[in-house]
Design an enzyme around this catalytic site. Structure first.
Site, PDB file in Angstrom:
ATOM      1  CB  SER A 165      -1.057  -0.230   1.121  1.00 15.43           C
ATOM      2  OG  SER A 165      -1.989   0.961   1.329  1.00 15.43           O
ATOM      3  CG  ASP A 259      -6.844  -2.657  -3.187  1.00 12.48           C
ATOM      4  OD1 ASP A 259      -7.552  -1.562  -2.951  1.00 12.48           O
ATOM      5  OD2 ASP A 259      -5.716  -3.097  -3.077  1.00 12.48           O
ATOM      6  CG  HIS A 289      -5.918  -2.210   0.340  1.00 13.13           C
ATOM      7  ND1 HIS A 289      -5.108  -1.951  -0.848  1.00 13.13           N
ATOM      8  CD2 HIS A 289      -5.198  -1.386   1.527  1.00 13.13           C
ATOM      9  CE1 HIS A 289      -4.223  -1.336  -0.231  1.00 13.13           C
ATOM     10  NE2 HIS A 289      -4.323  -0.791   0.901  1.00 13.13           N
TER      11      HIS A 289
END
Length: 319
Positions: A165, A259, A289
């Site tokens: 991320s 996601d 995610h």
């Protein structure tokens, strides 16, 4: 990527079950908390779905000096005392939450499975430290590692950068800076990295609510991280804007199908390939995610760990 009208139908049964449990247990949403409260909530929940931490021969905390005179923390993991290649890892959390502790199990498993060292970096977080402090900390940590690897008993000729991320964003940026500085890297290992200046891809619209990380969370993270709207158009915030990625380290990219960030991850893989950079892209179907930290419940997390470790071993030339 094309996205269906009923995106919840894409979820695996296990992923659907996890999200339902989270929704039943939901307290105050993250974006309604202060950063300090959000960090505490994330820390408390970080290990609930993660695999138990792998025991390793070597786990030690090491301080890293950075350019403004501060010292940031880092934790070194290694399965043996040998001079191993090393993955420099940056945790996720929207540049605002997350820590070495929240990603301890993940780094332990990558170190064990790839039989390499991993150095996890506690870069400084927003809003106390806004953009580009995290970028500076990440690059300073990479340069420090390259210089200090021998003293740490590591193989400084074989270094990879990685992250999930927001940490994936930092890994991408560090890889570009390493290319510019003539610092060779073996690999950039990227789990669902943030790559775009604005959250306007189809996947951001399709998965805006109900898929763990929501549009309101992303807005909250970036509200704390950026100084002005102009920061969003800096390639160090949005690597899709980088003018040139030719010659950067090869990439392994693992994305989650459900996601908001999946489309920008695919676009970054395309950008690298167009520049002649070798890319191994895996899209894990039916998961969201953060799935790589859900190994107790989500088999795709364990598969992603194994795939990432295989990519590291190959990049390092390890058996």
């Amino acid at each position: 990527m094309s996205h269906p009208r009923n995106p919840r139908a894409l979820l695996t049964p296990a992923m659907h079950h996890v999200l339902e449990r989270m929704e039943r247990a939901r307290g105050v949403p993250l974006h309604a908390l202060s950063p300090a409260q959000a960090r505490q909530a994330y820390e408390m929940g970080a290990g609930l779905l993660d695999l138990p931490g792998q025991k390793l021969a070597r786990v030690q905390d090491v301080p890293i000096p950075v350019r403004d005179g501060a010292t940031i923390g880092a934790r070194l993991y290694a399965p043996s005392a040998a001079a191993l290649p090393v993955l420099l890892y940056f945790h996720g959390g929207g540049f605002t939450i997350g820590s070495i502790a929240t990603h301890d199990a993940l780094c332990r498993h990558l170190s064990h499975l790839a039989q390499c060292a991993a150095l996890s970096v506690d870069y400084r977080l927003a809003p106390e430290h806004k953009f580009p402090t995290a970028v500076h900390d990440a690059w300073d940590a990479l340069q420090w590692l390259a210089q200090q690897a021998d003293d740490l008993g590591l193989d400084g000729r074989r270094i990879a950068v990685g992250g999930d991320s927001a940490g994936g964003t930092l890994a991408i940026v560090s890889a570009i800076q390493a290319r510019d500085a003539g610092l060779p890297l073996a690999l950039q290992l990227l789990f669902y990295p943030g790559c775009a200046a604005h959250q306007d891809t189809p996947s951001h619209r399709t998965f805006a609510r109900g898929f763990l990380i929501e549009q309101a969370h992303i807005d909250w993270f970036f509200h704390h991280y950026v100084r002005t709207p102009a920061d969003r158009d800096d390639w160090r915030f949005a690597p899709l804007l980088a003018p040139d990625v030719e010659g950067v380290a090869p990439a392994w990219i693992g994305l989650a199908e459900c996601d908001p960030l999946v489309d920008e991850g695919v676009l970054y893989a395309d950008k690298l390939r167009a520049a002649g950079v070798p890319v191994d892209l895996e899209i894990y179907r039916g998961v969201v995610h953060e799935f790589i930290k859900m190994g107790r419940a989500i088999p795709e997390a364990r598969q992603a760990h194994a795939d990432a470790a295989r990519a590291l071993r190959r990049a390092f030339g390890s058996p």
